[in-house]
Design a protein around this motif. Structure first.
Motif, PDB file in Angstrom:
ATOM      1  N   LEU A 284       0.817  -1.217   0.000  1.00  0.00           N
ATOM      2  CA  LEU A 284       0.000   0.000   0.000  1.00  0.00           C
ATOM      3  C   LEU A 284       0.844   1.258   0.000  1.00  0.00           C
ATOM      4  O   LEU A 284       0.397   2.297  -0.493  1.00  0.00           O
TER       5      LEU A 284
ATOM      6  N   MET B 254       0.209   4.700  -2.391  1.00  0.00           N
ATOM      7  CA  MET B 254      -0.148   5.926  -1.690  1.00  0.00           C
ATOM      8  C   MET B 254       0.848   7.037  -1.980  1.00  0.00           C
ATOM      9  O   MET B 254       0.473   8.223  -2.041  1.00  0.00           O
TER      10      MET B 254
ATOM     11  N   LEU C 243      -0.900   5.587   6.907  1.00  0.00           N
ATOM     12  CA  LEU C 243      -1.884   4.625   6.408  1.00  0.00           C
ATOM     13  C   LEU C 243      -1.291   3.239   6.179  1.00  0.00           C
ATOM     14  O   LEU C 243      -1.940   2.235   6.502  1.00  0.00           O
TER      15      LEU C 243
ATOM     16  N   TYR D 197      -2.614  -0.225   7.740  1.00  0.00           N
ATOM     17  CA  TYR D 197      -2.842  -1.358   6.837  1.00  0.00           C
ATOM     18  C   TYR D 197      -2.117  -2.610   7.331  1.00  0.00           C
ATOM     19  O   TYR D 197      -2.649  -3.727   7.284  1.00  0.00           O
TER      20      TYR D 197
ATOM     21  N   LEU E 187      -9.384  -6.335   2.491  1.00  0.00           N
ATOM     22  CA  LEU E 187      -8.371  -5.767   3.382  1.00  0.00           C
ATOM     23  C   LEU E 187      -6.978  -5.747   2.765  1.00  0.00           C
ATOM     24  O   LEU E 187      -6.172  -4.872   3.100  1.00  0.00           O
TER      25      LEU E 187
ATOM     26  N   PRO F 128      -7.419  -2.037  -1.149  1.00  0.00           N
ATOM     27  CA  PRO F 128      -6.799  -0.728  -0.884  1.00  0.00           C
ATOM     28  C   PRO F 128      -5.726  -0.324  -1.900  1.00  0.00           C
ATOM     29  O   PRO F 128      -5.742   0.829  -2.370  1.00  0.00           O
TER      30      PRO F 128
ATOM     31  N   THR G 101      -7.515   0.668  -5.091  1.00  0.00           N
ATOM     32  CA  THR G 101      -8.221   1.936  -4.915  1.00  0.00           C
ATOM     33  C   THR G 101      -7.267   3.117  -5.013  1.00  0.00           C
ATOM     34  O   THR G 101      -7.573   4.144  -5.643  1.00  0.00           O
ATOM     35  N   ALA G 102      -6.099   2.994  -4.380  1.00  0.00           N
ATOM     36  CA  ALA G 102      -5.102   4.068  -4.467  1.00  0.00           C
ATOM     37  C   ALA G 102      -4.638   4.261  -5.898  1.00  0.00           C
ATOM     38  O   ALA G 102      -4.423   5.405  -6.341  1.00  0.00           O
TER      39      ALA G 102
END
Length: 386
Positions: free
Chosen positions: A76, A80, A119, A123, A156, A160, A163-164
């Motif tokens: 992640l 990000m 974040l 995560y 989970l 994510p 989505t980022a």
């Protein structure tokens, strides 16, 4: 033993540090965070491939606990970072902020640090929900995070990052829209925004973020497909999923199917490939060439100054110090005449070490001494009794 694994990982960890100096001077938190995540991930991959090159023994339990969480966080952290970078570029390309103040820069730095590192830590903590056991050890690759493949794990672990990546694409599209509307005054607007960016750097950062976004989608999709290829398992409850949680899975290469082993190699090399893609956007531009020239000049100047100082030290004459002035020895017979010694004065006590002290004789003897210096007679040469 696959010697190419640690070699490729360590080379990738080294080359991502090439653009570090000029991004550090620019205080660009998203790109610095990308460098940090890639460096840590490649470094741990290389160390793992050395420790478990020919075994699956549990020789570093605490190390694996830390490394597996870092691997989860990097899934992640990198998307990000690209998202924060595109948000920053879109803000510059728009007219909402004509000029960036110091207060705005500080708050943007706090926001970037929260998104790029805060974040991913949350995560990593949430991964425990779908962590069926402690970790796995795979020969050649070392310790890997374990995931209870189920529907909660999809949302989970894999949703994510995707989505980022989608949000990165949206902000990049908006930034390009602002550019096409103001392409004539775009360079002047970059100068007025006080962002430290040139048009070349702006488009290089934009291109890097977009390419990394597509690459993240490809890597995450392949990883999700490879992990879930046998289907999702039912979520039977917290206690059942975390039953015997301290178990460590061990997978020797001989017991891994050839298809799975091949795909494990492919997914492993995705990380060094990500590092190469990142460096390709910054290691060959005009800014990079200027940095290389400055680095070479600094090295040459340092070597020249060192050689010059050494030659100066060799050419200096040896220091010579003057001889100290000779001090004449004291001669009691050639010293300045003393009236009390030159004129024989009877001392009140004997010079014998066994003589006694008589105060009355001292008073009687000293009473005959002159009371004023004016009445002292001129000294006469006489013998001194010792």
């Amino acid at each position: 033993m696959h010697f190419e694994l640690p070699l490729g990982a360590f080379i990738a960890a080294t080359i991502v540090l090439i653009p570090l100096p000029w991004h550090w001077r620019a205080r660009n938190v998203p790109t610095l965070s990308i460098i940090g995540w890639l460096f840590l991930s490649n470094l741990t991959f290389g160390i793992n491939s050395i420790i478990w090159a020919d075994n699956v023994l549990d020789v570093a339990t605490i190390w694996c606990d830390i490394v597996t969480k870092l691997q989860i966080g990097a899934n992640l952290g990198l998307p990000m970072c690209c998202l924060c970078l595109c948000i920053h570029l879109e803000r510059i390309a728009s007219v909402r902020e004509a000029r960036t103040t110091f207060e705005q820069k500080r708050w943007r730095m706090v926001f970037d640090l929260s998104m790029c590192w805060g974040l991913p830590m949350i995560y990593m903590a949430l991964h425990y929900v779908v962590q069926g056991h402690r970790f796995d050890i795979v020969q050649y690759f070392g310790c890997r995070p374990s995931t209870y493949v189920s529907l909660p794990a999809v949302f989970l672990v894999w949703v994510p990052p995707l989505t980022a990546a989608v949000l990165t694409f949206i902000y990049a599209s908006i930034a390009l829209h602002h550019f096409f509307r103001r392409r004539i005054i775009f360079t002047r607007h970059l100068q007025n925004s006080n962002s430290g960016l040139t048009a070349s750097r702006y488009f290089r950062l934009m291109a890097m973020a977009v390419v990394q976004m597509f690459w993240t989608i490809i890597v995450t999709s392949l990883n999700m497909w490879f992990t879930c290829r046998s289907g999702l398992r039912p979520w039977t409850g917290w206690a059942d999923v975390h039953y015997n949680f301290s178990r460590i899975g061990m997978f020797p290469a001989l017991l891994i199917p050839e298809f799975a082993l091949r795909w494990t190699f492919i997914l492993w090399w995705m990380l060094p490939a990500t590092s190469v893609i990142f460096v390709a956007f910054f290691a060959f531009g005009h800014d990079a060439a200027r940095e290389y020239r400055a680095c070479v000049s600094w090295i040459k100047g340092t070597i020249f100054r060192t050689k010059a100082s050494q030659s100066i030290k060799l050419d200096l004459p040896s220091p010579s110090f003057p001889h100290p002035p000779s001090i004449p020895k004291f001669n009691a017979y050639s010293a300045t005449p003393n009236p009390f010694i030159e004129n024989k004065v009877d001392l009140p006590f004997s010079q014998s070490p066994t003589a006694s002290y008589d105060p009355s004789s001292f008073r009687s003897s000293t009473s005959s001494l002159p009371t004023s210096t004016s009445s002292v007679p001129s000294p006469k040469r006489s013998s001194v009794e010792v």
